[in-house]
Design a protein around this motif. Structure first.
Motif, PDB file in Angstrom:
ATOM      1  N   SER A 115      -4.066   0.387  -4.092  1.00  0.00           N
ATOM      2  CA  SER A 115      -4.348   1.730  -3.573  1.00  0.00           C
ATOM      3  C   SER A 115      -5.021   1.723  -2.213  1.00  0.00           C
ATOM      4  O   SER A 115      -5.033   2.739  -1.529  1.00  0.00           O
ATOM      5  CB  SER A 115      -5.194   2.500  -4.580  1.00  0.00           C
ATOM      6  OG  SER A 115      -4.457   2.653  -5.776  1.00  0.00           O
ATOM      7  N   HIS A 175       0.830  -1.204   0.000  1.00  0.00           N
ATOM      8  CA  HIS A 175       0.000   0.000   0.000  1.00  0.00           C
ATOM      9  C   HIS A 175       0.868   1.259   0.000  1.00  0.00           C
ATOM     10  O   HIS A 175       1.608   1.478   0.955  1.00  0.00           O
ATOM     11  CB  HIS A 175      -0.861   0.070   1.264  1.00  0.00           C
ATOM     12  CG  HIS A 175      -2.022  -0.839   1.284  1.00  0.00           C
ATOM     13  ND1 HIS A 175      -2.203  -1.778   2.264  1.00  0.00           N
ATOM     14  CD2 HIS A 175      -3.083  -0.948   0.460  1.00  0.00           C
ATOM     15  CE1 HIS A 175      -3.326  -2.430   2.048  1.00  0.00           C
ATOM     16  NE2 HIS A 175      -3.879  -1.948   0.955  1.00  0.00           N
ATOM     17  N   ARG A 220      -1.925   8.919  -5.902  1.00  0.00           N
ATOM     18  CA  ARG A 220      -0.743   8.616  -5.087  1.00  0.00           C
ATOM     19  C   ARG A 220      -0.106   7.312  -5.565  1.00  0.00           C
ATOM     20  O   ARG A 220       1.120   7.210  -5.659  1.00  0.00           O
ATOM     21  CB  ARG A 220      -1.115   8.519  -3.606  1.00  0.00           C
ATOM     22  CG  ARG A 220       0.067   8.114  -2.734  1.00  0.00           C
ATOM     23  CD  ARG A 220      -0.254   8.073  -1.266  1.00  0.00           C
ATOM     24  NE  ARG A 220      -1.323   7.132  -0.982  1.00  0.00           N
ATOM     25  CZ  ARG A 220      -1.986   7.091   0.166  1.00  0.00           C
ATOM     26  NH1 ARG A 220      -1.685   7.921   1.148  1.00  0.00           N
ATOM     27  NH2 ARG A 220      -2.948   6.219   0.353  1.00  0.00           N
ATOM     28  N   SER A 221      -0.913   6.300  -5.862  1.00  0.00           N
ATOM     29  CA  SER A 221      -0.375   5.027  -6.352  1.00  0.00           C
ATOM     30  C   SER A 221       0.387   5.211  -7.655  1.00  0.00           C
ATOM     31  O   SER A 221       1.459   4.619  -7.840  1.00  0.00           O
ATOM     32  CB  SER A 221      -1.494   4.004  -6.542  1.00  0.00           C
ATOM     33  OG  SER A 221      -2.035   3.640  -5.301  1.00  0.00           O
ATOM     34  N   ARG A 229      -6.148   8.487  -3.761  1.00  0.00           N
ATOM     35  CA  ARG A 229      -5.387   7.255  -3.490  1.00  0.00           C
ATOM     36  C   ARG A 229      -4.795   6.706  -4.786  1.00  0.00           C
ATOM     37  O   ARG A 229      -3.630   6.276  -4.815  1.00  0.00           O
ATOM     38  CB  ARG A 229      -6.268   6.198  -2.831  1.00  0.00           C
ATOM     39  CG  ARG A 229      -6.628   6.501  -1.400  1.00  0.00           C
ATOM     40  CD  ARG A 229      -7.189   5.312  -0.640  1.00  0.00           C
ATOM     41  NE  ARG A 229      -8.187   4.532  -1.319  1.00  0.00           N
ATOM     42  CZ  ARG A 229      -9.500   4.798  -1.356  1.00  0.00           C
ATOM     43  NH1 ARG A 229      -9.960   5.888  -0.750  1.00  0.00           N
ATOM     44  NH2 ARG A 229     -10.331   3.995  -1.965  1.00  0.00           N
ATOM     45  N   TYR A 230      -5.549   6.733  -5.862  1.00  0.00           N
ATOM     46  CA  TYR A 230      -5.049   6.228  -7.145  1.00  0.00           C
ATOM     47  C   TYR A 230      -3.999   7.157  -7.742  1.00  0.00           C
ATOM     48  O   TYR A 230      -3.034   6.687  -8.360  1.00  0.00           O
ATOM     49  CB  TYR A 230      -6.210   5.965  -8.111  1.00  0.00           C
ATOM     50  CG  TYR A 230      -6.870   4.650  -7.781  1.00  0.00           C
ATOM     51  CD1 TYR A 230      -6.511   3.491  -8.457  1.00  0.00           C
ATOM     52  CD2 TYR A 230      -7.800   4.542  -6.752  1.00  0.00           C
ATOM     53  CE1 TYR A 230      -7.075   2.269  -8.136  1.00  0.00           C
ATOM     54  CE2 TYR A 230      -8.364   3.321  -6.418  1.00  0.00           C
ATOM     55  CZ  TYR A 230      -8.008   2.192  -7.116  1.00  0.00           C
ATOM     56  OH  TYR A 230      -8.548   0.979  -6.788  1.00  0.00           O
TER      57      TYR A 230
END
Length: 188
Positions: A125, A95, A148-149, A145-146
Protein backbone atom coordinates in the motif's frame (compact mmCIF):
# COMPACT_ATOMS: atom_id res chain seq x y z
CA UNK A 1 1.30 -29.61 22.21
CA UNK A 2 -0.34 -31.35 19.28
CA UNK A 3 0.82 -31.14 15.72
CA UNK A 4 -1.68 -30.30 13.03
CA UNK A 5 -1.69 -33.06 10.39
CA UNK A 6 -1.91 -30.51 7.56
CA UNK A 7 1.22 -28.73 8.78
CA UNK A 8 3.22 -31.95 8.89
CA UNK A 9 2.79 -32.47 5.16
CA UNK A 10 3.57 -28.95 4.05
CA UNK A 11 7.28 -28.54 3.23
CA UNK A 12 9.21 -25.55 4.50
CA UNK A 13 9.75 -23.06 1.69
CA UNK A 14 12.46 -20.45 1.36
CA UNK A 15 12.50 -17.02 -0.24
CA UNK A 16 15.03 -14.22 -0.46
CA UNK A 17 14.74 -10.48 -0.85
CA UNK A 18 16.17 -9.41 -4.21
CA UNK A 19 18.79 -6.66 -3.74
CA UNK A 20 17.55 -4.64 -6.72
CA UNK A 21 18.33 -1.41 -4.88
CA UNK A 22 21.73 -0.15 -3.77
CA UNK A 23 22.29 -0.80 -0.09
CA UNK A 24 19.43 -3.31 -0.13
CA UNK A 25 17.33 -0.85 1.92
CA UNK A 26 19.19 -2.11 4.96
CA UNK A 27 19.38 0.36 7.82
CA UNK A 28 22.79 -0.48 9.21
CA UNK A 29 26.27 0.92 9.61
CA UNK A 30 27.70 -2.40 8.45
CA UNK A 31 29.09 -2.24 4.93
CA UNK A 32 26.74 -4.07 2.56
CA UNK A 33 28.19 -6.85 0.44
CA UNK A 34 25.42 -7.06 -2.13
CA UNK A 35 25.05 -5.25 -5.41
CA UNK A 36 21.96 -3.91 -7.09
CA UNK A 37 23.28 -4.54 -10.62
CA UNK A 38 21.77 -6.96 -13.12
CA UNK A 39 24.68 -9.42 -13.30
CA UNK A 40 24.89 -9.81 -9.52
CA UNK A 41 21.15 -10.33 -9.26
CA UNK A 42 21.13 -12.99 -11.98
CA UNK A 43 23.98 -14.89 -10.27
CA UNK A 44 22.20 -14.63 -6.93
CA UNK A 45 18.88 -15.89 -8.39
CA UNK A 46 20.58 -18.82 -10.10
CA UNK A 47 22.43 -19.70 -6.89
CA UNK A 48 19.25 -19.41 -4.83
CA UNK A 49 17.45 -21.71 -7.25
CA UNK A 50 20.31 -24.22 -7.23
CA UNK A 51 20.37 -24.46 -3.41
CA UNK A 52 16.61 -24.86 -3.07
CA UNK A 53 15.05 -21.45 -2.68
CA UNK A 54 11.59 -21.39 -4.23
CA UNK A 55 10.82 -17.65 -4.18
CA UNK A 56 12.46 -14.29 -4.66
CA UNK A 57 10.78 -10.99 -3.76
CA UNK A 58 11.92 -7.90 -5.63
CA UNK A 59 11.48 -4.75 -3.62
CA UNK A 60 9.94 -1.56 -4.94
CA UNK A 61 11.47 1.87 -4.65
CA UNK A 62 11.03 4.69 -7.15
CA UNK A 63 12.60 7.67 -5.46
CA UNK A 64 16.28 7.67 -4.57
CA UNK A 65 16.21 7.72 -0.78
CA UNK A 66 16.65 5.79 2.45
CA UNK A 67 20.00 4.32 1.46
CA UNK A 68 18.76 3.31 -2.00
CA UNK A 69 20.54 5.77 -4.25
CA UNK A 70 20.19 3.36 -7.20
CA UNK A 71 17.33 0.99 -7.92
CA UNK A 72 15.90 -1.23 -10.62
CA UNK A 73 12.13 -1.22 -11.04
CA UNK A 74 10.61 -4.32 -9.42
CA UNK A 75 8.58 -5.79 -12.30
CA UNK A 76 11.44 -5.35 -14.79
CA UNK A 77 14.09 -6.99 -12.61
CA UNK A 78 11.59 -9.74 -11.77
CA UNK A 79 11.06 -10.54 -15.45
CA UNK A 80 14.82 -10.56 -16.00
CA UNK A 81 15.28 -13.03 -13.12
CA UNK A 82 12.43 -15.22 -14.33
CA UNK A 83 14.07 -15.47 -17.75
CA UNK A 84 17.47 -16.27 -16.19
CA UNK A 85 16.12 -19.15 -14.05
CA UNK A 86 14.07 -22.30 -14.57
CA UNK A 87 12.12 -22.93 -11.34
CA UNK A 88 12.42 -19.85 -9.13
CA UNK A 89 9.12 -18.02 -8.59
CA UNK A 90 9.68 -14.28 -8.60
CA UNK A 91 7.36 -11.88 -6.82
CA UNK A 92 7.40 -8.20 -7.81
CA UNK A 93 6.34 -5.67 -5.19
CA UNK A 94 3.99 -3.06 -6.70
CA UNK A 95 2.22 0.08 -5.45
CA UNK A 96 -1.41 0.74 -6.34
CA UNK A 97 -1.72 4.35 -7.38
CA UNK A 98 1.49 4.11 -9.40
CA UNK A 99 0.11 1.29 -11.58
CA UNK A 100 -3.16 1.03 -13.43
CA UNK A 101 -4.37 -2.50 -12.51
CA UNK A 102 -5.17 -3.59 -16.09
CA UNK A 103 -1.73 -2.52 -17.31
CA UNK A 104 -0.02 -4.39 -14.47
CA UNK A 105 -2.29 -7.42 -15.00
CA UNK A 106 -1.21 -7.61 -18.64
CA UNK A 107 2.48 -7.18 -17.77
CA UNK A 108 2.32 -9.96 -15.16
CA UNK A 109 0.41 -12.25 -17.54
CA UNK A 110 3.15 -11.75 -20.11
CA UNK A 111 5.84 -12.52 -17.52
CA UNK A 112 3.80 -15.53 -16.39
CA UNK A 113 3.62 -16.87 -19.96
CA UNK A 114 7.35 -16.31 -20.57
CA UNK A 115 8.29 -18.03 -17.29
CA UNK A 116 5.76 -20.88 -17.51
CA UNK A 117 3.72 -19.83 -14.51
CA UNK A 118 6.33 -18.41 -12.11
CA UNK A 119 5.40 -14.71 -11.97
CA UNK A 120 3.59 -13.15 -9.00
CA UNK A 121 2.97 -9.78 -7.35
CA UNK A 122 3.14 -8.44 -3.82
CA UNK A 123 0.73 -5.53 -3.54
CA UNK A 124 2.05 -3.01 -1.02
CA UNK A 125 0.00 0.00 0.00
CA UNK A 126 2.98 2.32 0.31
CA UNK A 127 4.21 4.52 3.10
CA UNK A 128 6.59 6.91 1.38
CA UNK A 129 4.54 10.02 0.61
CA UNK A 130 7.23 11.63 -1.57
CA UNK A 131 7.06 8.76 -4.09
CA UNK A 132 3.52 9.86 -4.89
CA UNK A 133 3.56 13.62 -4.41
CA UNK A 134 6.82 14.24 -6.29
CA UNK A 135 5.23 12.48 -9.27
CA UNK A 136 2.17 14.69 -8.97
CA UNK A 137 0.02 11.82 -7.74
CA UNK A 138 -2.45 12.14 -4.88
CA UNK A 139 -1.37 10.92 -1.45
CA UNK A 140 -3.99 8.95 0.44
CA UNK A 141 -3.99 8.51 4.20
CA UNK A 142 -3.40 5.06 5.70
CA UNK A 143 -6.93 3.61 5.64
CA UNK A 144 -7.62 4.92 2.14
CA UNK A 145 -4.35 3.47 0.80
CA UNK A 146 -5.38 0.05 2.14
CA UNK A 147 -8.88 0.40 0.73
CA UNK A 148 -7.35 1.25 -2.67
CA UNK A 149 -5.05 -1.79 -2.38
CA UNK A 150 -8.01 -4.08 -1.67
CA UNK A 151 -9.79 -2.74 -4.74
CA UNK A 152 -6.59 -3.06 -6.82
CA UNK A 153 -6.30 -6.74 -5.83
CA UNK A 154 -9.96 -7.33 -6.66
CA UNK A 155 -9.45 -5.89 -10.15
CA UNK A 156 -6.25 -7.91 -10.73
CA UNK A 157 -7.94 -11.14 -9.62
CA UNK A 158 -10.94 -10.51 -11.89
CA UNK A 159 -8.75 -9.69 -14.90
CA UNK A 160 -6.71 -12.88 -14.36
CA UNK A 161 -9.69 -15.20 -13.87
CA UNK A 162 -12.67 -13.79 -15.79
CA UNK A 163 -13.67 -12.52 -19.20
CA UNK A 164 -15.61 -9.34 -19.98
CA UNK A 165 -14.67 -7.79 -16.64
CA UNK A 166 -16.80 -4.89 -15.46
CA UNK A 167 -15.63 -3.16 -12.30
CA UNK A 168 -16.73 0.20 -10.96
CA UNK A 169 -15.10 1.01 -7.65
CA UNK A 170 -14.03 4.13 -5.82
CA UNK A 171 -10.50 4.02 -7.28
CA UNK A 172 -10.61 1.90 -10.44
CA UNK A 173 -12.94 1.30 -13.36
CA UNK A 174 -12.86 -1.44 -15.98
CA UNK A 175 -15.49 -1.78 -18.72
CA UNK A 176 -16.09 -5.09 -20.53
CA UNK A 177 -12.38 -5.97 -20.53
CA UNK A 178 -10.76 -9.33 -21.29
CA UNK A 179 -7.05 -10.10 -21.18
CA UNK A 180 -5.55 -12.85 -23.34
CA UNK A 181 -3.62 -14.95 -22.98
CA UNK A 182 -4.58 -15.71 -19.41
CA UNK A 183 -2.32 -17.17 -16.76
CA UNK A 184 0.03 -19.93 -17.85
CA UNK A 185 -1.69 -23.28 -17.28
CA UNK A 186 0.16 -24.91 -14.41
CA UNK A 187 -0.58 -28.55 -13.66
CA UNK A 188 -1.61 -28.98 -10.08
Amino acid sequence: MTDSPSLLHEPLRFAYWVPNVSGGLVVSNIEQRTSWDYEYNVRLAQTAERVGFEYALSQVRYLSSYGAAQQHESTSISLALLLATERLKVIAAVHPGLWEPAVLAKYILTADQFSHGRAAVNVVSGWFKDEYTKLGLPWLEHDERYRRSAEFIEVLRALWTEENVDFHGDFYRVNDFTLRPGPYPVEG
